[in-house]
Write a protein that holds these residues in place. Structure first.
Motif, short mmCIF file in Angstrom:
data_model
loop_
_atom_site.label_atom_id
_atom_site.label_comp_id
_atom_site.label_asym_id
_atom_site.label_seq_id
_atom_site.Cartn_x
_atom_site.Cartn_y
_atom_site.Cartn_z
N ALA A 162 39.99 62.85 -3.48
CA ALA A 162 39.92 62.68 -4.93
C ALA A 162 40.86 61.57 -5.40
O ALA A 162 40.48 60.74 -6.24
N VAL A 163 42.06 61.54 -4.87
CA VAL A 163 43.03 60.51 -5.28
C VAL A 163 42.56 59.12 -4.83
O VAL A 163 42.65 58.15 -5.59
N LEU A 164 42.03 59.01 -3.61
CA LEU A 164 41.55 57.72 -3.12
C LEU A 164 40.42 57.18 -4.01
O LEU A 164 40.41 56.00 -4.36
N LEU A 165 39.47 58.04 -4.35
CA LEU A 165 38.37 57.60 -5.22
C LEU A 165 38.90 57.15 -6.58
O LEU A 165 38.49 56.11 -7.11
N SER A 166 39.82 57.93 -7.13
CA SER A 166 40.34 57.61 -8.45
C SER A 166 41.14 56.31 -8.44
O SER A 166 41.05 55.50 -9.36
N LEU A 167 41.93 56.10 -7.38
CA LEU A 167 42.71 54.87 -7.28
C LEU A 167 41.80 53.65 -7.16
O LEU A 167 42.05 52.60 -7.76
N PHE A 168 40.74 53.78 -6.38
CA PHE A 168 39.81 52.67 -6.20
C PHE A 168 39.11 52.34 -7.52
O PHE A 168 38.98 51.17 -7.89
N ILE A 169 38.67 53.37 -8.24
CA ILE A 169 38.02 53.17 -9.52
C ILE A 169 38.98 52.51 -10.51
O ILE A 169 38.62 51.57 -11.23
N GLY A 184 41.59 50.65 -9.84
CA GLY A 184 41.81 49.26 -9.44
C GLY A 184 40.66 48.35 -9.81
O GLY A 184 40.86 47.20 -10.22
N MET A 185 39.43 48.85 -9.69
CA MET A 185 38.25 48.07 -10.05
C MET A 185 38.23 47.68 -11.53
O MET A 185 37.68 46.66 -11.92
N LYS A 186 38.81 48.53 -12.37
CA LYS A 186 38.75 48.31 -13.81
C LYS A 186 39.89 47.44 -14.34
O LYS A 186 39.92 47.13 -15.53
N ALA A 198 41.22 47.32 -4.31
CA ALA A 198 40.23 47.33 -5.38
C ALA A 198 40.49 46.20 -6.38
O ALA A 198 39.56 45.51 -6.81
N ILE A 199 41.75 45.99 -6.74
CA ILE A 199 42.08 44.89 -7.65
C ILE A 199 41.77 43.55 -6.99
O ILE A 199 41.20 42.65 -7.62
N SER A 200 42.11 43.41 -5.72
CA SER A 200 41.87 42.16 -5.01
C SER A 200 40.38 41.86 -4.93
O SER A 200 39.96 40.71 -5.14
#
Length: 428
Positions: free
Chosen positions: A68-75, A77-79, A260-262
């Motif tokens: 759950a944390v990995l998915l949330s962090l990736f999302i 970062g994407m935003k 995700a940001i990169s």
């Protein structure tokens, strides 16, 4: 509760939240509050229809919270709407590292002097409760790609980084539980768990996000008619980055957020350079082998993978908060746990934010709001379960479970009921 009832219950909750019923808006109820109320009602506190034992199911809960944390962090970062520039990122970076350290220290002092925990256990408790949560704080997260609201950006980017910056303190606490403090231990911890693990995570995240953007760009140019599976690419990047960090003893949560940001910023640069009329188009060095016009690029992976991952994030949030309600008993609500929660919300968070942002030029009003919205949640559950699986003594495990669960539940209630009114006031 049998499996049929669980299907009906979860399905009903998803439909209710999906309909966005006006009653939820009228009473400022977040979905997390609804899930928690249902979990508490069905759990040992009220009807006792089910009970989830976190001590016996620690490994399962660790994996579930980790995903759950990995998915949330990736999302999250994407935003992120801005590239890595110090002027834009100085406030969240100071929050994630300076304020994080102060928060751990203050909470550890409370645990050691007031709760009577051993030094290692007190530091571990501080590390478990210090990071703000990227999963349960959806109301104060960046809403969409390009959302530049300063409050949302600051809170989201802080939560994305401090889930990784808390890990060194978790390891320090675990080390001090079994080994007396010494210069050798602190030196090893500073070099390995702080310096190496943080820098390696930043490097892996930056490089892998950029590499995937380059690979996708070339693939789309060479075979523009074949659509790419954006969801698989995004999930694959999470898996590769996190796996590499596990192998390198780097902090994977921090690396996934940075990756995700990169990826997002690399795709935005590619799309901008490929705009019509841009004579310095870098894609011209990759001519189409079949003589077709080159496609107009857009940030495809970072845009296309968000919808699916946000749905996964919401489902994981529902499952974890329901289980959270099933872990609570009436006797979980001790004065020790409630006192620490109040100390954390009213003293630790505001003081750590103020000191962390001192001299940063951040407006006082923004500092006050950031100082209030320090939501604790799934990240804290993960660190707690990690410590238990790591080998935390059972007596200390039970103590930390009771304290952590009460803090998270109170955070969901207090922050959940105040988030919408305060956000509306912030916008007004």
């Amino acid at each position: 509760m049998n499996i049929a009832i669980w299907f009906v219950l979860i399905g009903s909750l998803l439909i209710m939240i999906g309909l966005r019923l006006s009653i939820l808006q009228r009473f400022h109820l977040t979905p997390t509050l609804v899930y928690l109320a249902v979990g508490i009602a069905l759990g040992p506190t009220v009807f006792g229809a089910f009970h989830f034992n976190p001590l016996k199911q620690a490994h399962f809960l660790e994996v579930l919270a980790e995903v759950a944390v990995l998915l949330s962090l990736f999302i999250a970062g994407m935003k992120m709407p801005v590239p890595f520039l110090w002027q834009e990122w100085k406030a969240p970076i100071r929050l994630a590292f300076v304020s994080m350290t102060i928060s751990v220290a203050l909470t550890a002092a409370f645990g050691y002097y007031v709760l009577g925990l051993p030094l290692g256990g007190a530091i571990l408790l501080g590390a478990i409760l210090a990071p703000t949560d990227p999963v349960l704080a959806t109301e104060v997260q960046v809403r969409h790609v390009g959302d530049k609201d300063p409050l949302r950006f600051t809170l989201t980017s802080e939560a994305g980084m401090n889930d990784g910056s808390a890990f060194p303190f978790v390891m320090l606490g675990l080390a001090l539980i079994s080994t007396p403090a010494s210069f050798e231990l602190m030196g090893t911890w500073a070099l390995k768990d702080v310096l190496w693990s943080t820098l390696a995570a930043l490097f892996v995240g930056l490089v892998m996000g950029h590499v995937l953007a380059q690979v996708v760009q070339k693939q789309r140019i060479l075979d523009s008619e074949r659509p790419l599976l954006d969801d698989f690419l995004g999930l694959g990047l999470i898996g590769v980055v996190y796996g590499m960090c596990l192998a390198l003893d780097a902090w994977g949560f921090l690396a996934v957020f940075v990756a995700a940001i990169s990826l997002r910023q690399s795709e935005l640069r590619q799309a901008g350079k490929n705009a019509p009329g841009d004579t310095a188009d870098p894609l011209s060095v990759f001519p189409d082998p079949r003589g077709r016009p080159q496609p107009q690029l857009s940030p495809q992976v970072s845009d296309g993978s968000l919808i699916f991952k946000e749905s996964l994030e919401r489902v994981s949030e529902l499952a974890l908060v329901l289980l959270l309600g099933g872990m609570l008993f009436l006797d979980s609500w001790s004065f020790r746990a409630i006192g620490l929660a109040l100390f954390l919300f009213l003293v630790v968070r505001p003081v750590s934010v103020f000191l962390g942002l001192l001299g940063s030029g951040t407006p006082l009003r923004l500092q006050m709001l950031v100082g209030w919205f320090g939501v604790r949640g799934i990240g804290s559950i993960y660190y707690l379960m990690f410590a238990i699986v790591f080998g935390l003594p059972e007596e200390l495990s039970v103590e930390l479970i009771h304290i952590t669960l009460v803090v998270i539940v109170l955070s969901i209630i207090v922050h959940g009921l105040t988030v919408r009114p305060m956000i509306l006031k912030w916008w007004s």
